[in-house]
Design an enzyme around this catalytic site. Structure first.
Site: not given
Length: 544
Positions: A18, A244, A254
RNA sequence: UGGGAUGUAGUGUAAUGGUAACACUGCAGAUUCUGGUUCUGCCUUUAGGGGUUCGAGUCCCUUCAUCCCAGCCA
């Protein structure tokens, strides 16, 4: 992994970032999996920007993502896509869903939707609009698209199962109204599709076979499978989840990274202390070292935290092989070689890289007055110290043996200069008699030295899990994560280095010219990593 | 207390039901014109309890622990 599922062996994967932030080392893991699997099984990997939320996304991010993937050494060829490429198709599919009575326009407010959804332990209730007539749904959805309804007033939902134990299946939203301009589609749309609708269908459209994602999407797999089985979609990709990447002494969310940038704790996304790919690049990490790291970490479904030491090991291992050795003195003290002719200059030969003879040699100037590292001299040597002290002989790397004869101090007792004699027979750093000289110091000729700025970077966080003990990761910041040395002394060849060069300052660590601030006029070097240092470890132990 | 996942040395990852291993870290030593590199050795492991089996990290039951999910984010 399950490559045999594909009849002709042609596997197709995709990396779907994204574009709402910079790529970090956690993404590097995903990139290595997505592109790596495709490479390994002779398939291909698409790059697809998952750009369905125009409020958060930006062209700046799109550009940086592409740069970073290429830097890592992966190539998506012509297979560059955007979820927004499929807005028309997605819209048509949604309209069809409505016609089949499988989707409806809901006028519940966001709060009401939440109430109706139920909780983790209680089933949800059906919205009063769930059985809205198809014609009305069609009309309302068309109006949503035409911008006739304000944001938040209506939403298109799939008609699945409000009693499902999996909350993602309780009539997930498919489209929401957003009067936001999109980086690619501009103002064409004021309704935007949701992830659970967009992602699986984009995968299907592109013929993806293996859709790798992180563990938190496990719960979304039923939604994924639902969307890819909608009438008219004839390709069923499969989703596989992996854990992850987490690394000690780092934050990789983020939100937290963005906060570090916004609150100016670091200089930007590419600050060399950031775990972003652009940060690591500016720090002097090679793409190979990062890929090696990711490969060593492996892929599994267990949540884990990898030791930061492994990352450092990987850079050191790679840089040891490729870095050009140079000499720079970070904390200089003057050495005068009393028996060396006043005006003489010798250009001595030095290996550029002992690990790689092909790297060749260069010349470095030697003269009567030099700088060495302040810590390479001790007035009163501690046990085990084999560097310079009065009466001791050490080697100057690539040059001569010198013996300390005395020192000169100022009124405050600071050492101004160290006086030595040299052995002319030891030119090049060894003698015929084969006598042992234990210590070797790096040095720089005083009159030839260039001044340079050196930035000593260290871990951004002091503890393994920032914020876990303190409750706030900002409380665990390392106040010495950046130490600037404004005037280090370097050998002249340092002037000919460029951004992207991998250097080792002998005995000081791995360095690279700063990609933004370095110039011939004002050389700036970033420390990538220190060398392993068993001596200081030993000292610390003796102190205890 | 709903659902979904996961538990192997300090850390990460391997082991057709058949001797539990590799890497990093740590520790000790050797080599070395970088107290780097290289080399050698050492430390330490199947979450607990049952069961099946000649034999279980692997299969079954059970307990415990940890993570994720109630965005009109992805």
């Amino acid at each position: 992994m399950a490559a045999n599922r594909v009849p002709n062996g042609q596997i197709v994967t995709r990396f779907p970032p994204e574009p709402n932030g910079y790529l970090h080392i956690g993404h590097a893991k995903a990139i290595c999996i997505d592109f790596g699997m495709a490479e390994k099984y002779g398939g291909r990997c698409h790059l697809r920007m998952d750009d369905t939320n125009p409020e958060k996304e930006d062209q700046e991010y799109i550009d940086s993502i592409k740069t970073d993937i290429r830097w890592l050494g992966f190539d998506w060829g012509d297979y560059e896509y955007h979820a927004s490429d499929y807005y028309d198709q997605l819209h048509a599919i949604a309209v069809n869903l409505i016609k089949q009575g499988m989707a409806y326009v809901d006028s519940l407010s966001a709060e009401q939707v939440r109430e109706y959804r139920g909780t983790l332990t209680e089933p949800g209730r059906e919205s009063p609009d769930r059985n809205r007539p198809i014609e009305e749904n069609l009309k309302l959805f068309a109006e949503m698209r035409q911008g006739k309804h304000p944001e938040g007033s209506l939403v298109l939902r799939a008609k699945l199962d409000m009693a499902s134990p999996n909350i993602n299946m309780r009539d997930p939203a498919l489209y929401r109204i957003k009067f936001a301009s999109h980086p690619r589609t501009g103002d064409k749309w004021c309704i935007y599709p949701m992830y659970d609708f967009t992602h699986p269908i984009s995968d299907a459209i592109e013929g993806i076979t293996h859709s790798f994602c992180t563990l938190e999407f496990e719960d979304h797999r039923p939604a994924y499978d639902w969307a890819t089985s909608i009438d008219g979609i004839d390709h069923a990709p499969r989703q596989y989840e992996f854990a992850r990447l987490n690394i000690t002494h780092f934050v990789l969310s983020k939100r937290k990274l963005l906060n570090l940038v916004k609150s100016k704790i670091v200089g930007g996304w590419d600050d060399p202390r950031m775990p972003t790919l652009c940060g690591l690049r500016r720090r002097g990490y090679s793409p190979e070292s990062i890929k090696d790291f990711v490969n060593r970490v492996g892929v599994a479904k267990v949540e884990s935290i990898v030791d930061y030491n492994l990352l450092e090991f990987c850079v050191r291992e790679d840089l040891n092989k490729r870095a050009t050795r140079m000499m720079a003195v970070l904390d200089p003290v003057k050495v005068v070689i009393t028996n060396y002719p006043e005006d003489q200059v010798e250009w001595l030969l030095a290996d550029n890289n002992p690990e790689n003879p092909a790297a060749g040699q260069r010349k470095i100037p030697f003269s009567r007055e030099l700088y060495i590292e302040r810590e390479d001299f001790m007035e009163v040597p501690v046990k085990g110290y084999h560097r310079l002290y009065i009466g001791n002989e050490v080697r100057l790397k690539h040059a001569y043996y010198i013996t300390c004869t005395g020192i000169e101090k100022d009124a405050d007792g600071n050492i101004l200069e160290i006086r030595c004699t040299y052995d002319p027979e030891s030119k090049g750093g060894m003698t015929e008699d084969g006598r042992k000289v234990k210590g070797t110091s790096h040095w720089v000729s005083a009159r030839h030295a260039i001044d340079c700025e050196v930035r000593l970077y260290d871990k951004l966080f002091l503890v393994e899990n920032p914020g876990v003990a303190t409750g706030n990761y900002l409380d665990d910041l390392n106040p010495e994560s950046l130490v600037v040395i404004p005037e280090a002394k370097g050998e002249p060849a340092l002037l000919d280095t460029h951004s992207g060069d991998y250097l080792q300052f002998i005995r000081n660590g791995y360095f690279t010219p700063d990609s933004k601030d370095h110039s011939k006029k004002h050389p700036v070097f970033n420390r990538t990593a220190t060398l392993k240092d068993s001596w200081s470890k030993k000292l610390q132990k003796n102190d205890r």
